[in-house]
Design a protein around this motif. Structure first.
Motif, PDB file in Angstrom:
ATOM      1  N   SER A 102      49.762  37.364  45.405  1.00  0.00           N
ATOM      2  CA  SER A 102      48.498  36.581  45.629  1.00  0.00           C
ATOM      3  C   SER A 102      48.101  36.063  44.095  1.00  0.00           C
ATOM      4  CB  SER A 102      47.385  37.052  46.499  1.00  0.00           C
ATOM      5  OG  SER A 102      46.840  38.203  45.832  1.00  0.00           O
ATOM      6  N   GLY A 103      47.565  35.043  43.855  1.00  0.00           N
ATOM      7  CA  GLY A 103      46.877  34.894  42.564  1.00  0.00           C
ATOM      8  C   GLY A 103      47.619  33.857  41.619  1.00  0.00           C
TER       9      GLY A 103
ATOM     10  N   SER B 171      54.299  41.501  33.166  1.00  0.00           N
ATOM     11  CA  SER B 171      52.796  41.332  33.077  1.00  0.00           C
ATOM     12  C   SER B 171      51.779  41.965  34.140  1.00  0.00           C
ATOM     13  CB  SER B 171      52.027  40.290  32.659  1.00  0.00           C
ATOM     14  OG  SER B 171      52.773  39.612  31.557  1.00  0.00           O
ATOM     15  N   TYR B 172      52.548  41.842  35.484  1.00  0.00           N
ATOM     16  CA  TYR B 172      51.773  42.184  36.694  1.00  0.00           C
ATOM     17  C   TYR B 172      52.574  43.104  37.653  1.00  0.00           C
ATOM     18  CZ  TYR B 172      49.665  37.930  35.007  1.00  0.00           C
ATOM     19  OH  TYR B 172      48.883  36.811  34.176  1.00  0.00           O
TER      20      TYR B 172
ATOM     21  N   GLN C  30      42.260  36.112  40.959  1.00  0.00           N
ATOM     22  CA  GLN C  30      42.872  37.439  40.639  1.00  0.00           C
ATOM     23  C   GLN C  30      44.233  37.909  41.081  1.00  0.00           C
ATOM     24  OE1 GLN C  30      40.355  40.905  40.962  1.00  0.00           O
ATOM     25  NE2 GLN C  30      41.680  42.318  39.900  1.00  0.00           N
ATOM     26  N   LEU C  31      45.093  37.692  40.219  1.00  0.00           N
ATOM     27  CA  LEU C  31      46.586  38.170  40.528  1.00  0.00           C
ATOM     28  C   LEU C  31      46.646  39.631  41.147  1.00  0.00           C
ATOM     29  CD1 LEU C  31      49.315  36.626  39.127  1.00  0.00           C
ATOM     30  CD2 LEU C  31      49.495  38.990  39.671  1.00  0.00           C
ATOM     31  N   GLN C  32      47.333  39.577  42.327  1.00  0.00           N
ATOM     32  CA  GLN C  32      47.575  40.902  42.970  1.00  0.00           C
ATOM     33  C   GLN C  32      48.910  40.797  43.523  1.00  0.00           C
ATOM     34  OE1 GLN C  32      44.792  41.597  45.719  1.00  0.00           O
ATOM     35  NE2 GLN C  32      44.631  43.668  45.652  1.00  0.00           N
TER      36      GLN C  32
END
Length: 120
Positions: free
Chosen positions: A25-26, A108-109, A1-3
């Protein structure tokens, strides 16, 4: 999972300095566009500094030029802020994307943000 997790915010007197960090991370690799944004109460979110994929381009907003320095070290993004002023008070966010998006807020994140307060 991207974080993305920011840290380093706080209360600093005018003229002082802070160093923000964002640990990513991710992502499958270390090659992604990433940047710092900020949002003050009652104002729109604005870009502070961004690094494109491959590190080939770096953007600084006019308010950051000469005072802030951005650095990406593998999966950590830093923002070294000097000569802070009350108008720098805001929540600072880290954002990342697989595409080069420059100083837009279409990443996006996003991280959860870290508060920077410079009293009058």
């Amino acid at each position: 999972q991207l974080q993305l997790v920011e840290s380093g915010g706080g209360l600093v007197q005018p003229g002082g300095s802070l160093k923000l960090s964002c640990v990513v991370s991710g992502f499958a690799s270390d090659d992604y566009a990433i940047g710092w944004f900020r949002q003050a109460p009652g104002k729109d979110r604005e870009a502070v500094s961004c690094i494109g994929r491959g590190g080939v381009s770096t953007y600084y907003a006019n308010h950051a030029k000469g005072r802030f320095t951005v650095l990406k070290d593998r999966r950590t993004l830093y923002l070294d802020m000097n000569s802070l002023q009350p108008e720098d008070t805001a929540t600072y966010y880290c954002a990342a994307d697989e595409m080069n998006l420059g100083p837009t807020d279409e990443y996006s994140y996003w991280g959860q943000g870290t508060q920077v307060t410079v009293p009058v």
